[in-house]
Every structure is written in structure tokens, then in C-alpha cells.
Design a protein around this motif. Sequence first.
Motif, short mmCIF file in Angstrom:
data_model
loop_
_atom_site.label_atom_id
_atom_site.label_comp_id
_atom_site.label_asym_id
_atom_site.label_seq_id
_atom_site.Cartn_x
_atom_site.Cartn_y
_atom_site.Cartn_z
N LEU A 25 12.83 -28.11 44.32
CA LEU A 25 14.01 -27.31 44.64
C LEU A 25 15.25 -28.00 44.08
O LEU A 25 15.59 -29.12 44.49
CB LEU A 25 14.15 -27.11 46.15
CG LEU A 25 13.10 -26.25 46.84
CD1 LEU A 25 13.58 -25.84 48.23
CD2 LEU A 25 12.75 -25.01 46.03
N ASP A 26 15.89 -27.35 43.13
CA ASP A 26 17.09 -27.88 42.49
C ASP A 26 17.82 -26.71 41.86
O ASP A 26 17.21 -25.92 41.15
CB ASP A 26 16.74 -28.93 41.43
CG ASP A 26 17.93 -29.79 41.03
OD1 ASP A 26 18.98 -29.20 40.69
OD2 ASP A 26 17.81 -31.02 41.04
N ASP A 27 19.12 -26.58 42.13
CA ASP A 27 19.85 -25.42 41.60
C ASP A 27 20.37 -25.63 40.18
O ASP A 27 21.05 -24.77 39.64
CB ASP A 27 21.01 -25.03 42.53
CG ASP A 27 21.98 -26.17 42.77
OD1 ASP A 27 21.89 -27.19 42.07
OD2 ASP A 27 22.84 -26.04 43.66
N LEU B 165 5.50 -31.24 46.94
CA LEU B 165 6.84 -30.72 47.17
C LEU B 165 7.88 -31.80 46.93
O LEU B 165 7.74 -32.94 47.40
CB LEU B 165 6.97 -30.21 48.61
CG LEU B 165 5.84 -29.30 49.13
CD1 LEU B 165 6.15 -28.88 50.56
CD2 LEU B 165 5.66 -28.10 48.22
N VAL B 166 8.95 -31.43 46.23
CA VAL B 166 10.06 -32.35 45.95
C VAL B 166 11.36 -31.66 46.35
O VAL B 166 11.64 -30.54 45.90
CB VAL B 166 10.10 -32.75 44.46
CG1 VAL B 166 11.24 -33.74 44.20
CG2 VAL B 166 8.77 -33.35 44.03
N ASN B 167 12.15 -32.32 47.17
CA ASN B 167 13.45 -31.79 47.63
C ASN B 167 13.29 -30.51 48.46
O ASN B 167 14.21 -29.70 48.51
CB ASN B 167 14.40 -31.50 46.45
CG ASN B 167 14.80 -32.74 45.70
OD1 ASN B 167 14.60 -33.86 46.18
ND2 ASN B 167 15.34 -32.56 44.52
N SER C 290 11.20 -25.09 55.00
CA SER C 290 10.57 -24.45 53.84
C SER C 290 9.20 -25.05 53.57
O SER C 290 8.26 -24.35 53.19
CB SER C 290 11.45 -24.60 52.61
OG SER C 290 12.69 -23.94 52.78
N ALA C 291 9.06 -26.36 53.77
CA ALA C 291 7.76 -27.01 53.59
C ALA C 291 6.73 -26.46 54.56
O ALA C 291 5.56 -26.28 54.21
CB ALA C 291 7.92 -28.52 53.76
N GLN C 292 7.16 -26.16 55.77
CA GLN C 292 6.25 -25.59 56.76
C GLN C 292 5.77 -24.21 56.31
O GLN C 292 4.58 -23.87 56.45
CB GLN C 292 6.96 -25.48 58.11
CG GLN C 292 6.07 -25.05 59.25
CD GLN C 292 5.07 -26.13 59.62
OE1 GLN C 292 3.99 -26.21 59.03
NE2 GLN C 292 5.41 -26.95 60.58
N VAL D 295 10.52 -24.94 39.24
CA VAL D 295 11.84 -25.48 39.56
C VAL D 295 12.69 -24.31 40.05
O VAL D 295 12.98 -23.39 39.28
CB VAL D 295 12.50 -26.16 38.35
CG1 VAL D 295 13.86 -26.73 38.73
CG2 VAL D 295 11.60 -27.26 37.80
N LEU D 296 13.08 -24.35 41.31
CA LEU D 296 13.76 -23.21 41.94
C LEU D 296 15.04 -23.68 42.62
O LEU D 296 15.10 -24.80 43.15
CB LEU D 296 12.83 -22.58 42.99
CG LEU D 296 11.42 -22.21 42.54
CD1 LEU D 296 10.56 -21.92 43.76
CD2 LEU D 296 11.46 -21.03 41.60
N PRO D 297 16.06 -22.82 42.65
CA PRO D 297 17.28 -23.19 43.38
C PRO D 297 17.08 -23.18 44.88
O PRO D 297 17.69 -23.96 45.61
CB PRO D 297 18.29 -22.12 42.94
CG PRO D 297 17.46 -20.95 42.52
CD PRO D 297 16.21 -21.54 41.93
N THR D 298 16.21 -22.30 45.35
CA THR D 298 15.90 -22.23 46.78
C THR D 298 14.59 -21.48 46.96
O THR D 298 14.08 -20.87 46.01
CB THR D 298 17.03 -21.51 47.56
OG1 THR D 298 16.77 -21.60 48.96
CG2 THR D 298 17.12 -20.04 47.15
N LEU D 299 14.05 -21.54 48.14
CA LEU D 299 12.79 -20.85 48.42
C LEU D 299 13.11 -19.61 49.24
O LEU D 299 13.61 -19.70 50.35
CB LEU D 299 11.86 -21.77 49.20
CG LEU D 299 10.38 -21.38 49.23
CD1 LEU D 299 9.76 -21.49 47.85
CD2 LEU D 299 9.63 -22.27 50.20
N VAL D 300 12.82 -18.44 48.66
CA VAL D 300 13.16 -17.18 49.31
C VAL D 300 11.88 -16.42 49.65
O VAL D 300 11.00 -16.28 48.80
CB VAL D 300 14.05 -16.30 48.42
CG1 VAL D 300 14.36 -14.98 49.09
CG2 VAL D 300 15.33 -17.05 48.06
#
Length: 320
Positions: free
Chosen positions: A69-71, A121-123, A128-130, A104-109
Motif C-alpha cells: 500500500l503506497d499512494d 503484506l507491506v504497509n 485491512s490485513a484482517q 501496488v495500491l494507494p489503499t485497499l477498497v
Amino acid sequence: MGRPTLEDVARLAGVSRSTVSRVINRQPGVAPSHRRLVQEAVVELGYRPHLAARALASGRADTLDLIILDDDPDALSANPHYARVLAGTVKALAGNDIRLQIHVLPTLVGSWAGTGFGAVLVNVPPESAQRLRRGYGWVVSMGRSAPRVSSIEPDNAEGGRLAVDHLYRAGRRRIAVIDGPESNPCAVQRREGGLRVIREAGLEPVLVRGDFTFATAERRTRELMIEHPDIDGIFACCDMTAAGARQALSAAGRRIPDDVALVGFDDGIVALSSGLTSVRQTVEDNAGLAARMVLAREGSRVVVPVSLTVRESSGHHRDA
């Protein structure tokens, strides 16, 4: 001889192929004595499960997902930390017939239904990890996560303590901590470890909010020098942040380490190439262990020790 097969293990153990399969896949219904015979045969033959074949048999894809996760759309090329994660993950998969998929995603939707063996998983924030754990069935986070999510993490709080203690012992008495994203448990632990040393020394904490990026660190360090011109030490909670701080200090004519001593966290190529004192974490080894834990379905929280690599940016210890 070629690669040992299930049939080879069954022949040596004196049991059926189906019994071997149940033992390999950790399924019930096998007598303890037969399970022991199979395990001994596996060790003797050096048998390793063919993960791709197991994937086909179970209907699961022969892939491991790496979710970052990185924008920043250029994150993989802009942040050397991710290159180290990739290197460790790829090395762990070598010879395992497993493909690596990188997201590589800005956020998890929304929901995420994983189809591979699982994910590293990184960042990824704990909540969200759950969700990803439920979607994949098995994930391992690089960094502390939700209670039921396995993780590999450096001893971040200890790293923060080492960094600031080093600055204090070098005679620095006006020390700032530039942290990372509040949603990142690693950033929070590093920050708190450093601030604890400052408070215990009876000094006034100076906290600068950062986000683990060069640009933000540069801007916030310029502001820091205006608000606190007496700053003589900075602990940046990652090396990229330290690089941004160094740029701002140099542009303002502040000498490193004479005027301001600087310590980072990661001890990768950024630190090595610039003479930066940094807390060392074994990123490649940690990523490789995370990948192997996903494939082996091993669940635990692993805390990895850290150390401090002293270079020119923090100078030599001096009398307070």
C-alpha cells in the motif's frame, strides 16, 4: 535420481500414496505410527512438495501475492525499501514453481478474494490485513498487524531507542524525531522508542510528522529549523526520510554532523551511499521468511533483532 515423488516416500515408508498425501497436507485420519514413518521417509529422501501440483489439485492458483500500500505510482522505483522486499521474496520462491504477483495500491477498497497461496503484506494497516486474511485464508504482514494476522517485524521500538540513545551519548541535547504514517505500526513503534529516551533524559521532545517520503521530510525539516533553530540531532524513522532531512539541512547551510547529527532507520543503499548512521533491519531476510511462512502455512509473530550502524552523519561521541 530425479526429484523424489509421493510414490517414493510411500514406498520407503511402507504406506499408501494417499496416506503420504494426507500427512504432507496435514490432514487428519492418519495413525501416529504411520505419520512418523512418512515424516522419517520425507527427511531421508529430501522430499519437497511440488507446490504447483498441489495448487492444481486443490483448485488454487500457483501464485503468491505481494501487496504494497503506497499512494506513489512510482513507489517501486522511488523507494529502495521495496526493492529489498522484492529481492528477499524472489529468493525465497526460487525453485518452488510459484509465480509472484505484485500489487501496488494507494489503499485497499472493498473485499479482496485472493486466489493464490496467500499474500505478503507491506504497509497494510491492521484492519485491512484482517480483511485480506479472510479473503486469502493466509497472509503474513511485514510489520505488526491485527492479533490474528501473522507478522515478521524488526524490533522497531528498540531501534528507535538505539538511534536516540546514540544521539544523546554523542552530546546532542535538542533532538527531533521525524516519524512516519500514523497508520503504520512500524512508524509508531520507532517514534515511541525514540521519544521515550528523550523523555527519560529529561529533555523536551520535538516531534515532526512525516510520511516516509523524501519530499515531506525535506519540507518538514525546513519548517523545523525555523521553529526550533537550536536542533542539534535528528532521528528520522526511515532512511528516505533522513535523505529528505539531509537535503533541507544542507540547503540551509547546516553542517552534518557538526551542527546537526542525523540517524535513519533501514540501513539500505540510501544509508550506505551517503554515510548515514542507521538502524539496521534485515529486510531481505524478513521478506523471505514471510514468503516461506505463507507457503508453509506457518503462523506466528516473529520479532527480529536490530542493530545500529554508525557512520559519518552522527559524528563521534563527544562530552555533553
